[in-house]
Design a protein around this motif. Sequence first.
Motif, mmCIF file in Angstrom:
data_model
loop_
_atom_site.group_PDB
_atom_site.id
_atom_site.type_symbol
_atom_site.label_atom_id
_atom_site.label_comp_id
_atom_site.label_asym_id
_atom_site.label_seq_id
_atom_site.Cartn_x
_atom_site.Cartn_y
_atom_site.Cartn_z
ATOM 1 N N LEU A 1 1.875 2.480 -3.497
ATOM 2 C CA LEU A 1 0.860 2.788 -4.508
ATOM 3 C C LEU A 1 0.881 4.241 -4.982
ATOM 4 N N GLU B 1 -7.940 6.788 -6.569
ATOM 5 C CA GLU B 1 -6.592 6.966 -6.017
ATOM 6 C C GLU B 1 -5.640 7.520 -7.079
ATOM 7 N N ASP C 1 0.818 -1.212 0.000
ATOM 8 C CA ASP C 1 0.000 0.000 0.000
ATOM 9 C C ASP C 1 0.858 1.271 0.000
#
Length: 230
Positions: free
Chosen positions: A107, A132, A104
């Motif tokens: 990312l 995102e 994560d």
Amino acid sequence: RRHRIAEERIRVVPCTFDGRVFHPRSKEAIAPVLARYGIEGPYLLFLGTLEPRKNLETVLSAVEKYDVGVPLVVAGARGWLDDKIHKRLRQARRLVRAIGFVADADLPFLYSGARGLVYPSHYEGFGLPLLEALACGTPVVATRISAMPEVVGEAGFLLDEATDAEALAEAMGRLAGDGPDRAAYADKATRQAARFDLGSTTHALQAVYRDVLCAADPGRRGRAAAGPAC
């Protein structure tokens, strides 16, 4: 329609993102993350569990049959019915770099470094990676299906047919270059993401709770000390 629930009883609260994490990153911050994954030069990013629903096979067909201009980085863990997908990935190794599951924390750097996110799913409940990526200033390619048009808005390409490899390749190529299309979509990306900010989602969700509480206990009206007033 499926569950015969009256429309006036339904509230739609969209997903949101953490703006402290998902925001555009500098080239200097991106470089060491890309180096760790062995990514060099400009690239397009596919992110998602490797399963048929994500439509990666059409993405690979677009890369194999047409010149999209830059390599494709495929990030995602193994999913269901993925043997055929992995075979295709091995065959397309010259044009594709598969990096597997991504932490994560990495990312936002992968999003920020990409020329665009390629996400032509057959179906999404929401499509959080789209949001995102937009929050990181990265335009997207998605399909005009389910919630995705609402998430993308005018900050990317929306395909009418998920399995149209030629149309997908054209959209990928237009994001891969430095032309006006990519610049225009990138300029809209963070503004589109801001429509789904944490504050707006929180207030919308609080309103649902307040309406439910007040419907269950009409006497709550005016009793602010006992909870949210109606």
